[in-house]
Design a protein around this motif. Structure first.
Motif, short mmCIF file in Angstrom:
data_model
loop_
_atom_site.label_atom_id
_atom_site.label_comp_id
_atom_site.label_asym_id
_atom_site.label_seq_id
_atom_site.Cartn_x
_atom_site.Cartn_y
_atom_site.Cartn_z
N LEU A 113 2.75 9.37 -5.68
CA LEU A 113 3.21 10.74 -5.39
C LEU A 113 4.44 11.10 -6.22
CD1 LEU A 113 2.67 10.95 -1.52
CD2 LEU A 113 1.54 12.30 -3.29
N VAL A 114 5.36 10.16 -6.40
CA VAL A 114 6.53 10.43 -7.26
C VAL A 114 6.05 10.73 -8.67
CG1 VAL A 114 8.59 9.41 -8.29
CG2 VAL A 114 8.13 9.06 -5.87
N TRP A 115 5.13 9.92 -9.17
CA TRP A 115 4.58 10.12 -10.51
C TRP A 115 3.96 11.51 -10.63
CZ3 TRP A 115 -0.19 6.78 -12.26
CH2 TRP A 115 -0.58 7.15 -13.54
N PHE B 114 8.76 6.55 -16.18
CA PHE B 114 8.50 5.18 -16.61
C PHE B 114 8.42 4.23 -15.42
CE2 PHE B 114 10.43 1.02 -17.53
CZ PHE B 114 9.45 0.50 -18.35
N VAL B 115 9.41 4.32 -14.53
CA VAL B 115 9.45 3.43 -13.37
C VAL B 115 8.28 3.68 -12.44
CG1 VAL B 115 10.78 2.87 -11.28
CG2 VAL B 115 11.94 3.06 -13.48
N SER B 116 7.98 4.93 -12.15
CA SER B 116 6.91 5.22 -11.20
C SER B 116 5.54 4.80 -11.75
CB SER B 116 6.90 6.70 -10.82
OG SER B 116 6.66 7.53 -11.93
N VAL B 117 5.28 5.03 -13.02
CA VAL B 117 4.00 4.64 -13.60
C VAL B 117 3.88 3.12 -13.69
CG1 VAL B 117 2.60 4.73 -15.71
CG2 VAL B 117 3.68 6.80 -14.86
N THR B 118 4.94 2.47 -14.17
CA THR B 118 4.91 1.01 -14.34
C THR B 118 4.75 0.29 -13.00
OG1 THR B 118 6.29 1.21 -16.29
CG2 THR B 118 6.14 -0.97 -15.28
N THR B 119 5.55 0.65 -12.02
CA THR B 119 5.46 -0.03 -10.73
C THR B 119 4.16 0.32 -9.99
OG1 THR B 119 6.78 1.70 -9.66
CG2 THR B 119 7.94 -0.29 -10.42
N PHE B 120 3.63 1.51 -10.23
CA PHE B 120 2.33 1.87 -9.64
C PHE B 120 1.26 0.89 -10.11
CE2 PHE B 120 -1.75 4.05 -9.90
CZ PHE B 120 -1.91 4.52 -8.61
N PHE B 121 1.20 0.65 -11.42
CA PHE B 121 0.17 -0.24 -11.94
C PHE B 121 0.46 -1.70 -11.60
CE2 PHE B 121 -0.80 3.39 -14.76
CZ PHE B 121 -2.13 3.54 -14.41
N CYS C 35 0.84 -1.21 0.00
CA CYS C 35 0.00 0.00 0.00
C CYS C 35 0.87 1.26 0.00
CB CYS C 35 -0.94 0.01 1.19
SG CYS C 35 -2.26 -1.21 1.09
N LEU C 36 1.94 1.26 0.81
CA LEU C 36 2.85 2.41 0.83
C LEU C 36 3.58 2.57 -0.49
CD1 LEU C 36 4.38 2.20 4.43
CD2 LEU C 36 2.75 3.88 3.55
N GLU C 37 3.95 1.45 -1.13
CA GLU C 37 4.60 1.51 -2.44
C GLU C 37 3.67 2.18 -3.45
OE1 GLU C 37 5.32 -2.60 -3.24
OE2 GLU C 37 6.80 -2.77 -1.64
#
Length: 185
Positions: A44-46, A65-72, A36-38
């Motif tokens: 927020l980074v995105w 790229f990293v923030s959007v991909t790992t978010f999803f 959940c924190l991730e």
């Protein structure tokens, strides 16, 4: 009458191996809270990097790229656990958990370093508006080979993005350690 022969293809896959609870109980574990924190810190980074208008696309493109991909991907992983669908997919979830968090940690560490470099490279650079004319003067005292020009607003946003990227990196590191412990048990 005899029973029909079991289909060997249907019985050749092992049962799914997952040591995390399924359903809403996963949110009561440290791993569930970290996921959940991730998601929250990654989002927020995105948002922060996107709101700075990505002034250095070569460096911050990777961060986006990293923030959007790992978010999803983290959202999909948490959804599989909360809905209980992970129990229906025959795979070693403990291994996938370790593998995903290792890659996410590696990618987010690189993103954190690039975001910190973007922010640090603007230290000493200031944009000064000339008498309300809409023209700007760039006053800089460079101390390295990388130089970026950020407004004070962009600089503040990038500092916050760097801090949250570090926080997400720590969350992925803790998730990796706990996942590795579960996988080895």
């Amino acid at each position: 009458m005899s029973e029909p022969a079991a289909n060997p293809a249907a019985t050749s896959f092992p049962a799914p191996n997952i040591s995390l609870p399924l359903g809403l109980d996963v949110l009561r574990t440290y791993s569930g809270v970290l996921v959940c924190l991730e998601i929250i810190f990654g989002g927020l980074v995105w948002i922060l990097v996107a709101s700075s208008n990505v002034p250095v696309p070569l460096l911050q493109g990777w961060v986006m790229f990293v923030s959007v991909t790992t978010f999803f991907l983290s959202s999909a992983y948490l959804t599989l656990l909360v809905t209980g669908l992970a129990d229906r997919i025959n795979t070693d979830w403990n291994f996938l958990d370790v593998f995903y968090h290792f890659l996410a940690l590696l990618f987010y560490f690189a993103a954190f370093v690039l975001e910190a470099a973007t922010t640090a490279a603007s230290r000493g650079a200031h944009l000064i508006q000339l008498n309300g004319t809409g023209k700007f003067l760039c006053a800089a005292s460079t101390q390295g080979t990388i130089f970026t020009v950020l407004s004070d607003h962009q600089y503040s946003i990038n500092v916050a993005a760097t801090i949250f990227a570090f926080g997400v990196t720590l969350c992925y590191g803790c998730s990796l350690a706990m996942g590795f412990k579960r996988w080895r048990m």
